[in-house]
Write a protein that holds these residues in place. Structure first.
Motif, PDB file in Angstrom:
ATOM      1  N   SER A 161      -3.324 -10.937  -4.476  1.00  0.00           N
ATOM      2  CA  SER A 161      -1.935 -10.920  -4.003  1.00  0.00           C
ATOM      3  C   SER A 161      -1.795 -11.467  -2.588  1.00  0.00           C
ATOM      4  N   TYR A 175       9.486  -5.865   0.641  1.00  0.00           N
ATOM      5  CA  TYR A 175       8.187  -5.176   0.583  1.00  0.00           C
ATOM      6  C   TYR A 175       8.116  -4.005   1.567  1.00  0.00           C
ATOM      7  N   TYR A 227       7.915   0.525 -10.754  1.00  0.00           N
ATOM      8  CA  TYR A 227       7.698   1.935 -10.425  1.00  0.00           C
ATOM      9  C   TYR A 227       8.445   2.852 -11.390  1.00  0.00           C
TER      10      TYR A 227
HETATM   11  C1  PBG Z   1      -0.276  -7.002  -0.728  1.00  0.00           C
HETATM   12  C2  PBG Z   1       0.842  -6.541  -1.570  1.00  0.00           C
HETATM   13  C3  PBG Z   1       2.162  -6.234  -1.159  1.00  0.00           C
HETATM   14  C4  PBG Z   1       2.854  -5.808  -2.302  1.00  0.00           C
HETATM   15  C5  PBG Z   1       1.966  -5.869  -3.372  1.00  0.00           C
HETATM   16  N1  PBG Z   1       0.738  -6.338  -2.899  1.00  0.00           N
HETATM   17  C6  PBG Z   1       2.757  -6.178   0.192  1.00  0.00           C
HETATM   18  C7  PBG Z   1       2.860  -7.372   1.036  1.00  0.00           C
HETATM   19  O1  PBG Z   1       2.608  -8.503   0.638  1.00  0.00           O
HETATM   20  O2  PBG Z   1       3.229  -7.154   2.178  1.00  0.00           O
HETATM   21  C8  PBG Z   1       4.287  -5.372  -2.343  1.00  0.00           C
HETATM   22  C9  PBG Z   1       4.695  -4.560  -3.526  1.00  0.00           C
HETATM   23  C10 PBG Z   1       5.991  -3.854  -3.357  1.00  0.00           C
HETATM   24  O3  PBG Z   1       6.741  -4.084  -2.385  1.00  0.00           O
HETATM   25  O4  PBG Z   1       6.296  -3.034  -4.238  1.00  0.00           O
HETATM   26  N2  PBG Z   1      -1.401  -6.180  -0.876  1.00  0.00           N
END
Ligand code: PBG
Length: 324
Positions: A165, A201, A313
């Protein structure tokens, strides 16, 4: 005269003419496992979502499976953070422990792991950073090396699918090659292929304790003004061997979702993210929206727009609602 309303007259006629049907198999439940908690800890900005201990996460996975869900997406919160994100690829790291606990309780549940370094880095960025005066950059290739180690350790601990990600260039190809070399040719890759730098996020960063300590993520996540660039990003990940491609966030990016699905015809996932969840939850808490109606409408719309897989969720509630 055409009379489209004819088919809307009764529930049975509407069922007959319906084009999009939700199923419990569409959903993936994200779970947060933390090395720092003994007992579930609520996340203030995401009512109904908790940080769990490794034991609790295995129970939760079991409960999800009992509801009919087939897949979970695991995020880890380590006790210690450092500049090399060593907790991300430690053999006894929190995600690795949780995976083993989950697999011993429910071997058939599909386990997907988030492969990223932000939760494990003391500065909260998704990669190795170099600071030059007022500027910082994330070093792409150094980061990819650590992501590869992380993905391998997840596969070894029982992950069925690894989900990078981070948005570094070339990481899907590097992970694929390393997995194949080590005999994990059956481990799939779900790539966060079109991941936009998003305000939505925010609540997740509380849940995963991963807000960047300086700067933001715009030098590696995508500019939300760009659609052609998203298609180019997805094309690269497909070429590098992604089995599933993901678009994230969901509702504000349905045009991208549709185009990705139409163009690549790969299994396509969408992540309905924390901020999108928090928006609806707060309106529900104020009595402004009916939760079930709003959520079913959102999920149906995402599926109609091309999503084969929806990370949400609400997966548990959806499993219950679809049963009734
Ligand atoms: C990074 C990651 C993020 C999310 C999933 N994987 C956060 C980001 O990129 O800052 C966000 C998921 C969400 O907001 O539900 N590890």
């Amino acid at each position: 005269m055409h009379r489209p309303r004819r088919l809307r007259r009764s529930p049975a006629l509407r069922n007959l003419a319906r084009e999009t049907h939700l199923s419990v198999h569409d959903f993936v439940l994200p779970l947060f496992v933390s090395e720092k908690v003994q007992q579930r800890r609520p996340i203030a900005s995401m009512p109904g979502v908790f940080q769990l201990s490794a034991k609790e996460v295995a129970d939760e996975a079991r409960a999800a499976q009992d509801l009919g869900l087939q897949a979970i997406l695991l995020f880890g919160i380590p006790e210690q953070k450092d500049e090399q994100a060593s907790g991300a690829y430690a053999e006894d790291g929190i995600v690795q422990k949780a995976l083993r606990a989950i697999k011993s309780k429910c071997p058939d549940l599909v386990t997907i792991t988030d492969v990223c370094l932000c939760e494990y880095m003391s500065h909260g960025h998704c990669g190795v950073t170099r600071i030059d005066g007022d500027h910082f950059h994330v070093l792409n290739d150094e980061t990819v090396e650590l992501l590869v180690k992380t993905a391998l350790s997840h596969a070894a601990a029982g992950a069925d699918i690894v989900a990078p990600s981070d948005m570094m260039d070339g990481r899907v190809g590097a992970i694929r090659e390393a997995l194949d070399e080590r005999g994990f040719d059956q481990t799939s890759i779900m790539s966060y292929a079109a991941k936009f730098a998003s305000a939505f996020y925010g609540p997740f960063r509380e849940a995963a304790e991963s807000p960047p300590q300086f700067g933001d993520r715009r030098s590696y996540q995508m500019d939300f003004a760009n659609a052609n660039e998203a298609l180019r990003e997805v094309a690269l990940d497909v070429d590098e061997g992604a089995d599933i491609v993901m678009v994230k966030p969901a509702l504000p990016y349905m045009d991208i979702l549709w185009r990705v699905r139409e163009r690549f015809r790969k299994p396509t996932a969408v992540y309905h993210v924390s901020g999108e969840y928090a928006m609806v939850k707060s309106a529900v808490e104020k009595g402004f929206l009916n939760e079930r109606d709003a959520v079913i409408e959102i999920m149906t719309a995402l599926k109609r727009a091309g999503a084969d897989i929806i990370v949400t969720y609400w997966a548990r509630e959806l499993a219950r609602w679809l049963r009734e």
